[in-house]
Design a protein around this motif. Sequence first.
Motif, mmCIF file in Angstrom:
data_model
loop_
_atom_site.group_PDB
_atom_site.id
_atom_site.type_symbol
_atom_site.label_atom_id
_atom_site.label_comp_id
_atom_site.label_asym_id
_atom_site.label_seq_id
_atom_site.Cartn_x
_atom_site.Cartn_y
_atom_site.Cartn_z
ATOM 1 N N PRO A 234 29.961 -7.404 -19.568
ATOM 2 C CA PRO A 234 29.927 -8.180 -18.693
ATOM 3 C C PRO A 234 30.432 -7.105 -17.294
ATOM 4 C CG PRO A 234 31.245 -8.919 -20.557
ATOM 5 C CD PRO A 234 30.314 -7.625 -20.962
ATOM 6 N N VAL A 235 29.947 -7.514 -16.037
ATOM 7 C CA VAL A 235 30.304 -6.869 -15.359
ATOM 8 C C VAL A 235 30.256 -7.883 -14.092
ATOM 9 C CG1 VAL A 235 28.138 -5.086 -15.066
ATOM 10 C CG2 VAL A 235 30.611 -4.775 -13.868
ATOM 11 N N ASN A 236 31.092 -7.759 -12.951
ATOM 12 C CA ASN A 236 30.759 -8.452 -12.282
ATOM 13 C C ASN A 236 30.453 -8.146 -10.730
ATOM 14 O OD1 ASN A 236 32.744 -10.931 -13.368
ATOM 15 N ND2 ASN A 236 34.723 -10.356 -12.615
ATOM 16 N N ILE A 237 29.288 -8.790 -10.182
ATOM 17 C CA ILE A 237 28.801 -8.173 -9.755
ATOM 18 C C ILE A 237 28.954 -9.308 -7.929
ATOM 19 C CG2 ILE A 237 26.380 -7.958 -8.314
ATOM 20 C CD1 ILE A 237 26.930 -6.303 -10.764
ATOM 21 N N ALA A 238 30.083 -8.247 -7.281
ATOM 22 C CA ALA A 238 31.437 -8.990 -6.333
ATOM 23 C C ALA A 238 31.206 -8.281 -5.588
ATOM 24 C CB ALA A 238 31.880 -10.362 -7.028
ATOM 25 N N SER A 239 32.007 -8.412 -4.201
ATOM 26 C CA SER A 239 33.149 -7.240 -3.222
ATOM 27 C C SER A 239 33.904 -7.102 -3.163
ATOM 28 C CB SER A 239 32.239 -7.990 -1.378
ATOM 29 O OG SER A 239 33.570 -9.436 -2.070
ATOM 30 N N GLY A 240 34.681 -7.926 -4.330
ATOM 31 C CA GLY A 240 36.620 -7.870 -4.485
ATOM 32 C C GLY A 240 37.250 -8.642 -3.598
ATOM 33 N N THR A 241 36.410 -8.941 -2.772
ATOM 34 C CA THR A 241 37.002 -9.269 -1.434
ATOM 35 C C THR A 241 37.449 -10.930 -1.878
ATOM 36 O OG1 THR A 241 37.522 -8.057 -0.496
ATOM 37 C CG2 THR A 241 37.936 -9.609 0.991
ATOM 38 N N ALA A 242 37.827 -11.938 -2.047
ATOM 39 C CA ALA A 242 37.674 -13.516 -1.477
ATOM 40 C C ALA A 242 38.527 -14.314 -0.032
ATOM 41 C CB ALA A 242 38.820 -14.504 -3.032
ATOM 42 N N LEU A 243 37.467 -15.016 0.695
ATOM 43 C CA LEU A 243 38.060 -15.476 1.883
ATOM 44 C C LEU A 243 37.409 -16.551 2.061
ATOM 45 C CD1 LEU A 243 36.070 -12.086 4.276
ATOM 46 C CD2 LEU A 243 38.298 -12.286 3.554
ATOM 47 N N PRO A 244 38.339 -17.099 2.388
ATOM 48 C CA PRO A 244 38.011 -18.584 2.936
ATOM 49 C C PRO A 244 36.734 -19.036 3.943
ATOM 50 C CG PRO A 244 39.852 -18.230 3.871
ATOM 51 C CD PRO A 244 39.543 -17.107 3.611
ATOM 52 N N LEU A 245 36.035 -20.039 3.646
ATOM 53 C CA LEU A 245 34.780 -19.794 4.351
ATOM 54 C C LEU A 245 34.625 -20.485 5.239
ATOM 55 C CD1 LEU A 245 33.332 -23.114 1.296
ATOM 56 C CD2 LEU A 245 32.935 -20.505 1.717
ATOM 57 N N SER A 246 35.833 -20.919 5.797
ATOM 58 C CA SER A 246 35.762 -20.741 7.238
ATOM 59 C C SER A 246 36.006 -19.870 7.953
ATOM 60 C CB SER A 246 37.049 -22.153 8.150
ATOM 61 O OG SER A 246 38.429 -20.710 6.711
ATOM 62 N N THR A 247 36.152 -18.392 7.356
ATOM 63 C CA THR A 247 36.715 -17.213 7.976
ATOM 64 C C THR A 247 35.073 -16.777 8.104
ATOM 65 O OG1 THR A 247 38.638 -16.429 6.785
ATOM 66 C CG2 THR A 247 37.653 -14.983 7.604
ATOM 67 N N VAL A 248 34.513 -17.185 6.874
ATOM 68 C CA VAL A 248 32.811 -16.861 6.881
ATOM 69 C C VAL A 248 32.502 -17.749 8.559
ATOM 70 C CG1 VAL A 248 30.879 -17.085 5.568
ATOM 71 C CG2 VAL A 248 32.642 -16.254 4.476
ATOM 72 N N VAL A 249 32.744 -18.870 8.409
ATOM 73 C CA VAL A 249 32.492 -19.292 9.140
ATOM 74 C C VAL A 249 32.340 -18.821 11.087
ATOM 75 C CG1 VAL A 249 31.773 -21.873 10.663
ATOM 76 C CG2 VAL A 249 31.602 -21.940 8.094
ATOM 77 N N ASP A 250 34.149 -18.959 10.792
ATOM 78 C CA ASP A 250 34.092 -18.717 12.133
ATOM 79 C C ASP A 250 33.328 -17.356 12.836
ATOM 80 O OD1 ASP A 250 36.080 -20.052 12.733
ATOM 81 O OD2 ASP A 250 37.806 -19.144 11.746
#
Length: 311
Positions: A234-250
Amino acid sequence: MTGPLSIDRRPRRVLVTGGGGFIGRHALPDLVARGWEVHAAGRSPLPSEMAAGVVFHLCDLLAEGDAARVVETVRPTHLLHLAWNAVPGRFWTAPDNLDWVAASLRLYRAFAACGGKRAVLAGTCAEYDWSHAELSEATTPLAPHTLYGQAKNAFRTLAEGTAGALGVEVAWGRIFFLYGPHEAPSRFVPDVITSLLKGEPALCSHGRQERDFMHVADVARAFVALLESNHTGPVNIASGTALPLSTVVDVIARLIGRPDLVRLGARPAPAGDPPRLAAAVGVLRDQVGFHPRFDLESGLRDAVEWWRPRC
């Protein structure tokens, strides 16, 4: 007669399932550009902009015998299996997850029987125990709470468990949260984008949930990199950066210029929604050697510009 010391002199020939899907449509041109002989199998012909350099095979993987027929025709050295039920809001509990396990096993066994060497299969972060804030391939327990996650995990267990006996290398890409062009409009990122582009309020939950988002083109490139690597497991397919959804919306609101239309807290958060789902990406970065091209800002700008003429 092929023996244990023989050399496989076939060209790199990959069979891609789900080639017309959200991830597959980005993976196909990347594979062509990297010199692969690319074959795609699916229920509907590929759009013209995706067909260049790709040999298409009409195939319903859920139909008994279709997978074996296509594999026998193509005789691929590599398999990139992306196809599965991904209808937003339905795939988590859809009974046909069981059908997809059976179909995927038929495909995998047909691939091995025709001398296939390396299979890269699409999994999901929903295989993990989501009570853990960071999800790591090496340390986080697997405890899927949805039928979708359970079905994916069952397929992984069976594929990895028989890889040695079948003589196939198996790599398993666990997809986290993705966005980008051609995404289903009801999903989180396009829902916010299209609402704001139309001048309508973007109704959101409180937005404190932290998630790891990756642009779909980078997700596709990560799968291609995994296909070309020698990593198994297995290998995670992801950016490695978790951000609040509110940041994405902003960020979306700032790119569109309509922060006044954001309504955080207008919708309830889903029951049991985990506060944080962060991906460990050391395996993807250090063993597969993959680094994303998009950061959140540039990725969301690309998504906004794709949706702009469609609203």
